[in-house]
Design a protein around this motif. Structure first.
Motif, PDB file in Angstrom:
ATOM      1  N   ASP A 225       0.879  -1.177   0.000  1.00  0.00           N
ATOM      2  CA  ASP A 225       0.000   0.000   0.000  1.00  0.00           C
ATOM      3  C   ASP A 225       0.911   1.220   0.000  1.00  0.00           C
ATOM      4  O   ASP A 225       1.834   1.312   0.815  1.00  0.00           O
ATOM      5  CB  ASP A 225      -0.884  -0.041   1.264  1.00  0.00           C
ATOM      6  N   CYS A 227       0.827   4.161   1.132  1.00  0.00           N
ATOM      7  CA  CYS A 227       1.075   4.976   2.339  1.00  0.00           C
ATOM      8  C   CYS A 227       2.154   4.358   3.218  1.00  0.00           C
ATOM      9  O   CYS A 227       2.839   5.065   3.969  1.00  0.00           O
ATOM     10  CB  CYS A 227      -0.201   5.247   3.122  1.00  0.00           C
ATOM     11  N   ASP A 267      -3.823   3.884  -3.269  1.00  0.00           N
ATOM     12  CA  ASP A 267      -3.076   3.012  -2.328  1.00  0.00           C
ATOM     13  C   ASP A 267      -2.401   1.870  -3.092  1.00  0.00           C
ATOM     14  O   ASP A 267      -1.316   1.421  -2.704  1.00  0.00           O
ATOM     15  CB  ASP A 267      -3.997   2.487  -1.225  1.00  0.00           C
ATOM     16  N   PHE A 276      -4.803  11.527   0.827  1.00  0.00           N
ATOM     17  CA  PHE A 276      -3.953  10.829   1.804  1.00  0.00           C
ATOM     18  C   PHE A 276      -2.834  10.071   1.093  1.00  0.00           C
ATOM     19  O   PHE A 276      -1.656  10.271   1.383  1.00  0.00           O
ATOM     20  CB  PHE A 276      -4.834   9.869   2.600  1.00  0.00           C
ATOM     21  N   HIS A 277      -3.205   9.249   0.092  1.00  0.00           N
ATOM     22  CA  HIS A 277      -2.192   8.442  -0.598  1.00  0.00           C
ATOM     23  C   HIS A 277      -1.363   9.256  -1.574  1.00  0.00           C
ATOM     24  O   HIS A 277      -0.204   8.937  -1.838  1.00  0.00           O
ATOM     25  CB  HIS A 277      -2.851   7.232  -1.261  1.00  0.00           C
TER      26      HIS A 277
HETATM   27 ZN   LIG Z   1      -2.776   3.237   2.679  1.00  0.00          ZN
END
Ligand SMILES: [Zn+2]
Ligand SMILES: CN(C(=O)[C@H](Cc1cnc[nH]1)NC(=O)OCc1ccccc1)[C@@H](Cc1ccccc1)C(=O)N[C@@H](Cc1ccc(O)cc1)C(=O)NO
Length: 314
Positions: A225, A227, A267, A276-277
């Motif tokens: 992933d 992140c 992700d 976020f990613h």
């Molecule tokens: Zn993630």
């Protein structure tokens, strides 16, 4: 394999900042302060921070501060919490506007959340987690007020969360997870206490996170992933074991998660992108010195020039 679509990602971030009512905005509504930190830091890493209205962002951030306790909420009208207070302070540091803060008030709020055993609660409801140790220590360090807490007890609590595999959990006995490891290693790095870490044992656990596809996962047997490119990589850099992973394969994994048409990073390949990613993908590339990106500090999760401006300001 093409390169990083800098322009497209900057336009994607600015477009999300503008939209306030679409699904994504609603999902992150309660953690909008985090979303603002992710978006603004990404723009700065891409050398595009000039695209935003600083005064508008600063006044929104300050409206999220609880006037009584001094803590910051995830959005207007929400309850204050360490998770959003750290993001607010990071945003003001990024925009070089820490001058708008009542430093004593904010640092008293953060210091007030330390418990007898050295641990930190996230807010008045008392949940204890090493995530909050990192938020408190990073925030107080940026504000120059680490003296307001018992650093030795804070470090001892974090060390009490170290596992036999060299990793760290959220509380004593909690299983090792890359996110918790970042929080514990980051807090130890900021307090000059990395001697408590077994670098080879933890370095081994972390480099084992690299999967066949080049991506990193957060725990054994999980899928890679984007992140975790941040949580694992920043930890490896802080303990000086980053040469134990294949940077070229990880770079290709991240670039392969871009939406080359509309911008943004997901992700994993072919999933929906989100802020976020996009942030953690660009931050991961920055940690690997990807050409054209500003360098990010692995412990403070802010561009190095921002950290230097804070600690070396005359
Ligand atoms: Zn993630
Ligand atoms: C709350 N949160 C998470 O739980 C993400 C979810 C996820 C994304 N990719 C896989 N799972 N997980 C996450 O951030 O895990 C890293 C982490 C875990 C434990 C401690 C510290 C970091 C994300 C938001 C999110 C939710 C759902 C989907 C994407 C993003 C988040 O705000 N993470 C915070 C750290 C965090 C992590 C877990 C929490 O319960 C609270 C905060 C952060 O990165 N701040 O800068």
């Amino acid at each position: 394999m093409g390169g990083l679509e800098e322009e497209k990602h900057a336009r994607y971030i600015v477009s999300v900042e503008k939209k306030k009512d679409d699904f994504e905005a609603l999902v992150i509504e309660h953690l909008r302060m985090n979303g603002a930190y992710w978006g603004l830091t990404t723009l700065d890493l891409l050398n595009k921070i000039g695209a935003i209205d600083v005064d508008a962002v600063v006044s929104w951030v300050m409206e999220c501060q609880d006037k009584d306790c001094g803590g910051f909420a995830g959005n207007l009208g929400h309850d204050p919490h360490l998770l959003y207070t750290i993001s607010a302070v990071q945003i003001l540091a990024l925009l070089d506007r820490l001058d708008v803060l009542d430093i004593e008030k904010v640092s008293d709020y953060v210091a007030g959340l330390q418990n007898e055993d050295g641990s930190f609660s996230g807010d008045m409801w008392g949940e204890i987690d090493t995530r909050f140790s990192y938020c408190a220590i990073c925030c107080l360090s940026l504000l120059g007020r680490l003296s307001k807490i018992n650093v030795e007890k804070a470090v001892n609590f974090i060390v009490s969360c170290k596992n036999l595999d060299g990793g760290f959990g959220s509380i004593p006995g909690g299983e090792s997870h890359a996110g918790q490891i970042f929080c514990c290693v980051g807090a130890l790095a900021i307090t000059g206490s990395l001697h408590h870490v077994d670098r080879d044992l933890l370095g081994w656990w972390l480099c084992e996170r690299q999967c066949k596809d080049g991506g990193l996962n957060g725990r054994p047997e999980k899928l890679a992933d984007v992140c975790y490119s941040w949580w694992v990589l920043s930890s490896l850099i802080m303990i000086d074991r980053v040469h134990w992973i294949d940077k070229e394969k990880l770079t290709r994994f991240i670039l392969n998660c871009q939406d080359k048409d509309n911008g943004g990073i997901s992700d994993r390949p072919d999933n929906a992108v989100d802020v976020f990613h996009t942030y953690f993908g660009v931050a991961g590339l920055s940690l690997m010195e990807y050409p054209g990106l500003k360098t990010i500090d692995p412990a403070y999760a802010l561009p190095v020039d921002v950290v230097n401006r804070i600690f070396f300001r005359k």
